[in-house]
Design a protein around this motif. Structure first.
Motif, PDB file in Angstrom:
ATOM      1  N   LEU A  84       0.826  -1.209   0.000  1.00  0.00           N
ATOM      2  CA  LEU A  84       0.000   0.000   0.000  1.00  0.00           C
ATOM      3  C   LEU A  84       0.861   1.261   0.000  1.00  0.00           C
ATOM      4  N   PHE A  85       0.540   2.158  -0.921  1.00  0.00           N
ATOM      5  CA  PHE A  85       1.217   3.446  -0.976  1.00  0.00           C
ATOM      6  C   PHE A  85       0.505   4.435  -0.061  1.00  0.00           C
ATOM      7  N   LYS A  86       1.154   5.571   0.139  1.00  0.00           N
ATOM      8  CA  LYS A  86       0.557   6.612   0.969  1.00  0.00           C
ATOM      9  C   LYS A  86      -0.783   7.060   0.404  1.00  0.00           C
ATOM     10  N   THR A  87      -0.870   7.157  -0.935  1.00  0.00           N
ATOM     11  CA  THR A  87      -2.120   7.593  -1.570  1.00  0.00           C
ATOM     12  C   THR A  87      -3.232   6.559  -1.427  1.00  0.00           C
ATOM     13  N   ASP A  88      -2.859   5.286  -1.221  1.00  0.00           N
ATOM     14  CA  ASP A  88      -3.875   4.233  -1.058  1.00  0.00           C
ATOM     15  C   ASP A  88      -4.614   4.348   0.268  1.00  0.00           C
ATOM     16  N   VAL A  89      -3.982   4.986   1.255  1.00  0.00           N
ATOM     17  CA  VAL A  89      -4.603   5.092   2.578  1.00  0.00           C
ATOM     18  C   VAL A  89      -4.864   6.548   2.963  1.00  0.00           C
ATOM     19  N   SER A  90      -4.721   7.442   2.002  1.00  0.00           N
ATOM     20  CA  SER A  90      -4.972   8.862   2.255  1.00  0.00           C
ATOM     21  C   SER A  90      -6.455   9.163   2.077  1.00  0.00           C
ATOM     22  N   SER A  91      -7.066   9.776   3.084  1.00  0.00           N
ATOM     23  CA  SER A  91      -8.490  10.106   3.001  1.00  0.00           C
ATOM     24  C   SER A  91      -8.755  11.135   1.908  1.00  0.00           C
ATOM     25  N   ALA A  92      -7.744  11.927   1.574  1.00  0.00           N
ATOM     26  CA  ALA A  92      -7.907  12.940   0.525  1.00  0.00           C
ATOM     27  C   ALA A  92      -8.031  12.300  -0.858  1.00  0.00           C
ATOM     28  N   HIS A  93      -7.424  11.104  -1.032  1.00  0.00           N
ATOM     29  CA  HIS A  93      -7.480  10.437  -2.334  1.00  0.00           C
ATOM     30  C   HIS A  93      -8.667   9.474  -2.433  1.00  0.00           C
ATOM     31  N   GLY A 164     -15.238   5.459  -4.045  1.00  0.00           N
ATOM     32  CA  GLY A 164     -16.562   5.558  -3.410  1.00  0.00           C
ATOM     33  C   GLY A 164     -16.481   5.367  -1.920  1.00  0.00           C
ATOM     34  N   GLN A 165     -16.503   4.111  -1.487  1.00  0.00           N
ATOM     35  CA  GLN A 165     -16.478   3.786  -0.055  1.00  0.00           C
ATOM     36  C   GLN A 165     -15.100   3.339   0.419  1.00  0.00           C
ATOM     37  N   TRP A 166     -14.063   3.639  -0.352  1.00  0.00           N
ATOM     38  CA  TRP A 166     -12.742   3.128   0.004  1.00  0.00           C
ATOM     39  C   TRP A 166     -12.248   3.653   1.351  1.00  0.00           C
ATOM     40  N   ASN A 167     -12.490   4.918   1.661  1.00  0.00           N
ATOM     41  CA  ASN A 167     -12.046   5.450   2.950  1.00  0.00           C
ATOM     42  C   ASN A 167     -12.628   4.656   4.118  1.00  0.00           C
ATOM     43  N   SER A 168     -13.884   4.270   3.994  1.00  0.00           N
ATOM     44  CA  SER A 168     -14.527   3.480   5.049  1.00  0.00           C
ATOM     45  C   SER A 168     -13.883   2.101   5.172  1.00  0.00           C
ATOM     46  N   VAL A 169     -13.540   1.511   4.025  1.00  0.00           N
ATOM     47  CA  VAL A 169     -12.878   0.204   4.029  1.00  0.00           C
ATOM     48  C   VAL A 169     -11.523   0.308   4.715  1.00  0.00           C
ATOM     49  N   ALA A 170     -10.753   1.335   4.350  1.00  0.00           N
ATOM     50  CA  ALA A 170      -9.422   1.525   4.936  1.00  0.00           C
ATOM     51  C   ALA A 170      -9.502   1.766   6.437  1.00  0.00           C
ATOM     52  N   TRP A 171     -10.500   2.531   6.871  1.00  0.00           N
ATOM     53  CA  TRP A 171     -10.651   2.834   8.294  1.00  0.00           C
ATOM     54  C   TRP A 171     -11.095   1.604   9.089  1.00  0.00           C
ATOM     55  N   ARG A 172     -12.101   0.880   8.566  1.00  0.00           N
ATOM     56  CA  ARG A 172     -12.626  -0.297   9.280  1.00  0.00           C
ATOM     57  C   ARG A 172     -11.556  -1.370   9.470  1.00  0.00           C
ATOM     58  N   ASN A 173     -10.641  -1.475   8.503  1.00  0.00           N
ATOM     59  CA  ASN A 173      -9.656  -2.553   8.530  1.00  0.00           C
ATOM     60  C   ASN A 173      -8.250  -2.083   8.914  1.00  0.00           C
ATOM     61  N   ALA A 174      -8.179  -0.823   9.381  1.00  0.00           N
ATOM     62  CA  ALA A 174      -6.906  -0.262   9.861  1.00  0.00           C
ATOM     63  C   ALA A 174      -5.771  -0.457   8.863  1.00  0.00           C
ATOM     64  N   LEU A 175      -6.041  -0.141   7.609  1.00  0.00           N
ATOM     65  CA  LEU A 175      -5.022  -0.275   6.578  1.00  0.00           C
ATOM     66  C   LEU A 175      -3.962   0.809   6.763  1.00  0.00           C
ATOM     67  N   ARG A 176      -2.715   0.415   6.605  1.00  0.00           N
ATOM     68  CA  ARG A 176      -1.597   1.330   6.813  1.00  0.00           C
ATOM     69  C   ARG A 176      -0.652   1.309   5.610  1.00  0.00           C
ATOM     70  N   GLU A 177       0.036   2.426   5.438  1.00  0.00           N
ATOM     71  CA  GLU A 177       1.039   2.511   4.381  1.00  0.00           C
ATOM     72  C   GLU A 177       2.097   1.417   4.580  1.00  0.00           C
ATOM     73  N   ASP A 178       2.547   0.837   3.461  1.00  0.00           N
ATOM     74  CA  ASP A 178       3.579  -0.209   3.410  1.00  0.00           C
ATOM     75  C   ASP A 178       3.068  -1.596   3.787  1.00  0.00           C
ATOM     76  N   GLU A 179       1.808  -1.728   4.156  1.00  0.00           N
ATOM     77  CA  GLU A 179       1.254  -3.062   4.375  1.00  0.00           C
ATOM     78  C   GLU A 179       1.035  -3.753   3.026  1.00  0.00           C
ATOM     79  N   THR A 180       1.114  -5.072   3.038  1.00  0.00           N
ATOM     80  CA  THR A 180       0.879  -5.851   1.824  1.00  0.00           C
ATOM     81  C   THR A 180      -0.555  -6.373   1.819  1.00  0.00           C
ATOM     82  N   VAL A 181      -1.230  -6.176   0.699  1.00  0.00           N
ATOM     83  CA  VAL A 181      -2.602  -6.662   0.559  1.00  0.00           C
ATOM     84  C   VAL A 181      -2.733  -7.443  -0.750  1.00  0.00           C
ATOM     85  N   GLN A 182      -3.735  -8.273  -0.780  1.00  0.00           N
ATOM     86  CA  GLN A 182      -4.104  -8.976  -2.010  1.00  0.00           C
ATOM     87  C   GLN A 182      -5.543  -8.626  -2.354  1.00  0.00           C
TER      88      GLN A 182
END
Length: 210
Positions: A84-93, A164-182
């Protein structure tokens, strides 16, 4: 054999070309030292490549497979594994990027690709509403869209994005920069669905479920 100025020369053929040797040469039949060194380096490089090859991506966790089967899903396939990049977990993006050059295999039908290609980067982008199973196994919907990221120099980079709802997904699952996801795809009655899995890197390079 050719006679030149009273000296006899013998042309001997090797796999890598011809080599001229004088009669009485102590090194007849031997490869040049440079060839030996080159072959040794090639063997060492091959061994290093085999030793440090990146392990294959881990399979979809059982709890996700059970969840998908319970929903009547099939055709499970890995779309992308990424850090995950910084932009993947940024609420602004508010988006998860899925770069074309990192997609493991085609997960869209020709009709779906054509539909997403019919949009542009403006407000009238074509997007698909798809089911998403989150790392927490929460089930919701999210929008899939094609996006062209413009660069200051050179051509634009094409990618898909979850919006759309990505910010909610990132928040609910505590996604962080540099984490690996599939991101995995599957189908329910031919309709596209997705599953997001968090992974944690172990010291030996393999992954475990987060």
């Amino acid at each position: 054999m050719d006679v030149v100025d009273g000296e006899m020369k013998i042309k001997k053929e090797y796999d890598q070309g011809f080599r001229v040797e004088h009669e009485g040469d102590d090194h007849q039949g031997r490869l040049p030292e440079s060839s030996k060194i080159k072959k040794k380096k090639q063997k060492m490089a091959t061994r290093c490549d085999q030793q440090y090859t990146t392990p294959p991506p881990p399979d979809l966790p059982i709890k996700f497979r059970k969840r998908i089967r319970a929903l009547g899903g099939s055709d499970i396939a890995l779309v992308i594994q990424k850090c995950l990049f910084k932009t993947d977990v940024s609420s602004a993006h508010n988006r998860l990027s899925i770069p074309f050059n990192q997609i493991r295999q085609t997960f869209l039908t020709p009709q779906e690709i054509e539909f997403l290609n019919s949009g542009d980067n403006k407000k009238k982008c074509s997007e698909m509403e798809v089911m998403l199973i989150e790392p927490s196994l929460h089930r919701g919907t999210i929008s899939l869209r094609k996006w062209e990221m413009k660069k200051a120099y050179g051509s634009a980079t094409s990618m898909y994005v979850l919006v759309g709802q990505w910010n909610s997904v990132a928040w609910r699952n505590a996604l962080r920069e540099d984490e690996t996801v599939q991101l995995w795809s599957f189908r329910i009655n031919s309709k596209l669905c997705l599953a997001l899995v968090k992974r944690k890197t172990k010291s030996n390079g393999y992954f475990i479920e987060f």
